[in-house]
Design an enzyme around this catalytic site. Structure first.
Site, mmCIF file in Angstrom:
data_model
loop_
_atom_site.group_PDB
_atom_site.id
_atom_site.type_symbol
_atom_site.label_atom_id
_atom_site.label_comp_id
_atom_site.label_asym_id
_atom_site.label_seq_id
_atom_site.Cartn_x
_atom_site.Cartn_y
_atom_site.Cartn_z
ATOM 1 N N SER A 28 0.825 -1.213 0.000
ATOM 2 C CA SER A 28 0.000 0.000 0.000
ATOM 3 C C SER A 28 0.857 1.261 0.000
ATOM 4 C CB SER A 28 -0.930 -0.002 1.222
ATOM 5 O OG SER A 28 -0.199 -0.220 2.417
ATOM 6 N N ASN A 115 -2.026 -2.670 13.268
ATOM 7 C CA ASN A 115 -3.486 -2.520 13.223
ATOM 8 C C ASN A 115 -3.960 -1.280 13.968
ATOM 9 O OD1 ASN A 115 -3.300 -4.871 11.840
ATOM 10 N ND2 ASN A 115 -4.206 -6.179 13.438
ATOM 11 N N THR A 160 -41.005 25.413 -9.214
ATOM 12 C CA THR A 160 -41.242 24.053 -8.725
ATOM 13 C C THR A 160 -41.439 23.233 -10.000
ATOM 14 O OG1 THR A 160 -43.627 24.372 -8.593
ATOM 15 C CG2 THR A 160 -42.374 24.815 -6.581
ATOM 16 N N HIS A 161 -40.961 22.020 -9.991
ATOM 17 C CA HIS A 161 -40.967 21.177 -11.205
ATOM 18 C C HIS A 161 -40.211 21.852 -12.353
ATOM 19 C CE1 HIS A 161 -44.417 19.060 -9.231
ATOM 20 N NE2 HIS A 161 -44.699 20.298 -8.841
ATOM 21 N N SER A 282 -15.154 26.314 -27.292
ATOM 22 C CA SER A 282 -15.218 25.090 -28.091
ATOM 23 C C SER A 282 -14.143 25.169 -29.156
ATOM 24 C CB SER A 282 -16.591 24.975 -28.738
ATOM 25 O OG SER A 282 -16.520 24.147 -29.871
ATOM 26 N N LYS A 288 -19.029 29.557 -28.676
ATOM 27 C CA LYS A 288 -19.444 28.854 -27.463
ATOM 28 C C LYS A 288 -18.728 29.334 -26.200
ATOM 29 C CE LYS A 288 -21.583 25.480 -26.860
ATOM 30 N NZ LYS A 288 -21.989 24.134 -27.182
ATOM 31 N N ASN A 290 -18.722 27.454 -22.602
ATOM 32 C CA ASN A 290 -19.257 26.269 -21.932
ATOM 33 C C ASN A 290 -19.004 26.319 -20.428
ATOM 34 O OD1 ASN A 290 -20.182 25.118 -24.338
ATOM 35 N ND2 ASN A 290 -18.160 24.269 -24.771
ATOM 36 N N GLU A 295 -20.167 21.752 -14.841
ATOM 37 C CA GLU A 295 -20.480 20.369 -15.237
ATOM 38 C C GLU A 295 -19.599 19.372 -14.486
ATOM 39 O OE1 GLU A 295 -21.530 20.290 -19.798
ATOM 40 O OE2 GLU A 295 -19.990 21.752 -19.397
ATOM 41 N N TYR A 322 -9.381 -6.781 12.766
ATOM 42 C CA TYR A 322 -8.785 -6.280 11.525
ATOM 43 C C TYR A 322 -8.777 -7.350 10.445
ATOM 44 C CZ TYR A 322 -5.392 -4.492 8.181
ATOM 45 O OH TYR A 322 -4.783 -4.075 7.033
ATOM 46 N N GLN A 327 -7.422 -2.259 4.175
ATOM 47 C CA GLN A 327 -6.413 -1.449 3.488
ATOM 48 C C GLN A 327 -7.029 -0.717 2.287
ATOM 49 O OE1 GLN A 327 -2.241 -2.805 3.127
ATOM 50 N NE2 GLN A 327 -2.659 -3.018 0.954
ATOM 51 N N LYS A 330 -8.233 3.523 2.157
ATOM 52 C CA LYS A 330 -7.541 4.812 2.026
ATOM 53 C C LYS A 330 -7.735 5.499 0.688
ATOM 54 C CE LYS A 330 -4.469 2.914 5.220
ATOM 55 N NZ LYS A 330 -5.164 1.643 4.962
HETATM 56 N N1 ARG Z 1 -1.122 -1.520 5.274
HETATM 57 C C1 ARG Z 1 -2.078 -1.992 6.223
HETATM 58 C C2 ARG Z 1 -3.390 -1.240 6.070
HETATM 59 O O1 ARG Z 1 -3.408 -0.253 5.401
HETATM 60 C C3 ARG Z 1 -1.548 -1.809 7.594
HETATM 61 C C4 ARG Z 1 -2.057 -2.768 8.618
HETATM 62 C C5 ARG Z 1 -1.563 -4.126 8.335
HETATM 63 N N2 ARG Z 1 -1.887 -5.028 9.342
HETATM 64 C C6 ARG Z 1 -1.802 -6.365 9.192
HETATM 65 N N3 ARG Z 1 -2.162 -7.094 10.176
HETATM 66 N N4 ARG Z 1 -1.366 -6.857 8.084
HETATM 67 O O2 ARG Z 1 -4.416 -1.616 6.588
#
Ligand code: ARG
Length: 463
Positions: A28, A115, A160-161, A282, A288, A290, A295, A322, A327, A330
């Site tokens: 990660s 964790n 409205t509408h 455009s 144009k 835009n 949008e 966990y 993971q 994120k």
């Molecule tokens: N890279 C992991 C995550 O984003 C970190 C935690 C990993 N923990 C484990 N028991 N493998 O969640």
């Protein structure tokens, strides 16, 4: 499969390393390096606590804390050698710390796990986003307030509408968004208050036998208190989900105004001119202009809402505590936060720069028999008709005007009297759009006098 040596952080029981493809799905570091500052702040708090409780010596704690600052500055100056083999930001930082300070680095992970570490880092990161979004919302509310103040008594059609309904004021319409954004702020603030507890020290899932001081680390990291259940703490991503759901609602609000801007800036409506800074041309049609920014704002809700659904889906089937599935939290949150912040900035710019076409707004406000309700109200007030009867009389007058291709104020008194003989000249006073809006003085109504009160109240709140 692989003749690589086993992982230097957890490879004790492994004879060989991961295949490249395993590394591609497992690592990660490409994205979680965004939490480097939070990871180091968490580790520095943990190191100080290890020293204070005598779990490590004061010298070791100090060496860790200093070394972590060195690592942070390497990251900030782009000199840090990120390694995929080391999977994530936590192990990258710890491995580098070992190179910088040697043996004491091996004691940093005492009484914690990745964790609780990742939960802590991510909470700190998301908490910063709550604060950044709040500041951006305040700025955007001020932008809408500025427009409302400029046009507190400009009249425009209320729909409205998407059919012309009754005249409203520009100020009233702008203040509707101030209300929405205020609810967004309050939602984000509620979620932030709920999420501000420290997972650090929950360790892998069960807590630890080391005499750690969780209050100390919680305080050092600006949390209100430590989380009270270690199983929950390492497997909770509600804070991220709440951020995403608040973000989804907020982006939905931005999208609604973006949609109004797209409609309002058409040649057919011609209610506003979006400034050059927020428009594009455009490549083939030279005439144009835009509303691309609007949008794009309208479409950002899609990916933000998508992130919310994605993370809900990740979490919904996970047994405690966990699981590596987590993971996947994120990138969704990073992307949603980036795009929400961008959207807020773009909307802020567009709102500040847009120019209302006051004449076009007023002309449109009078179309579509928009003061028919004022006429019905007049019949109730002045002739004491029951509202249902007044509605009926007005309907007949609208039908008459429609047949003659004119608006209600264009009917003659004689024509009006042919429908109801007690109608007097006075009625024309309520058929104008300015009179119409001025009369709607109920609390929260569109009258300029009411709108000005709202503007003043919000200005005071936002100061
Ligand atoms: N890279 C992991 C995550 O984003 C970190 C935690 C990993 N923990 C484990 N028991 N493998 O969640």
């Amino acid at each position: 499969m692989s003749d690589k040596s086993s992982n230097q952080m957890w490879g004790g029981r492994f004879a060989a390393g991961n295949s490249d493809i395993m590394q591609a799905i497992n690592a990660s570091i490409d994205f979680d390096q965004r939490m480097a500052a939070q990871d180091i702040a968490g580790s520095r708090a943990h190191a100080a606590m290890l020293g204070a409780t005598g779990i490590v010596t004061p010298n070791e704690a100090e060496a860790m804390r200093e070394g972590l600052l060195t690592v942070l500055s390497e990251i900030e100056t782009g000199k840090f050698p990120f390694s995929k083999e080391l999977e994530d930001i936590h192990m990258n930082v710890e491995a580098r710390l070992k190179e910088v300070i040697g043996e004491p680095a091996g004691r940093l992970h005492t009484g914690r796990s990745r964790n609780d570490q990742v939960a802590t880092d991510f909470k700190l990161w998301v908490r910063d986003q709550f604060d950044a979004v709040d500041a951006a919302l305040v700025r955007l509310m001020q932008a809408f307030l500025g427009q409302a103040e400029a046009g507190a008594d400009w009249v425009m059609p209320g729909f409205t509408h998407l059919q012309v309904a009754q005249p409203v004021t520009w100020g009233h319409h702008m203040m509707a968004y101030v209300e929405m954004l205020a609810r967004d702020r309050s939602r984000f603030a509620d979620a932030r208050a709920r999420m501000n507890t420290s997972p650090l020290g929950s360790a892998a899932l069960a807590g630890t036998g080391f005499p750690i001081d969780r209050d100390m680390t919680a305080k050092a990291l600006g949390f209100d208190r430590p989380t009270a259940n270690s199983l929950d703490a390492v497997s909770d991503r509600d804070f991220a989900l709440e951020f995403l759901s608040c973000a989804s609602i907020c982006a939905m609000h931005l999208s609604r105004f973006a949609e109004e801007l797209v409609i309002w800036s058409t040649a057919q409506f011609n209610f506003v001119r979006i400034s050059d800074e927020w428009s594009t041309g455009s490549s083939i049609m030279p005439q144009k202009r835009n509303p691309d920014a609007a949008e794009l704002l309208r479409s950002k809700i899609g990916r933000i809402f998508g992130a919310n659904v994605a993370l809900m889906t990740v979490m919904k089937g996970l047994p405690l505590a966990y699981s590596k599935d987590m993971q996947e939290d994120k990138e969704q949150v990073f992307d949603a936060a980036d795009n929400l912040m961008l959207s807020l900035a773009v909307m802020d710019g567009m709102v500040r720069d847009m120019t209302a076409n006051v004449e076009a707004l007023e002309a449109a406000a009078a179309t579509g028999f928009s003061t028919a309700t004022d006429l019905a109200d007049w019949l109730v007030r002045e002739l004491n008709l029951p509202f249902r009867d007044a509605h009926h009389v007005t309907g007949a007058l609208v039908a008459m005007a429609e047949k003659q291709g004119c608006d209600l104020p264009d009917l003659t008194l004689a024509q009006m009297k042919s429908v109801h003989d007690q109608i007097t000249d006075d009625v024309f006073g309520v058929l104008g759009v300015h009179n119409s809006v001025a009369s709607r003085t109920s609390f929260g109504g569109t009258a300029p006098s009411e709108v000005r009160k709202q503007i003043a109240a919000w200005k005071e709140i936002l100061e």
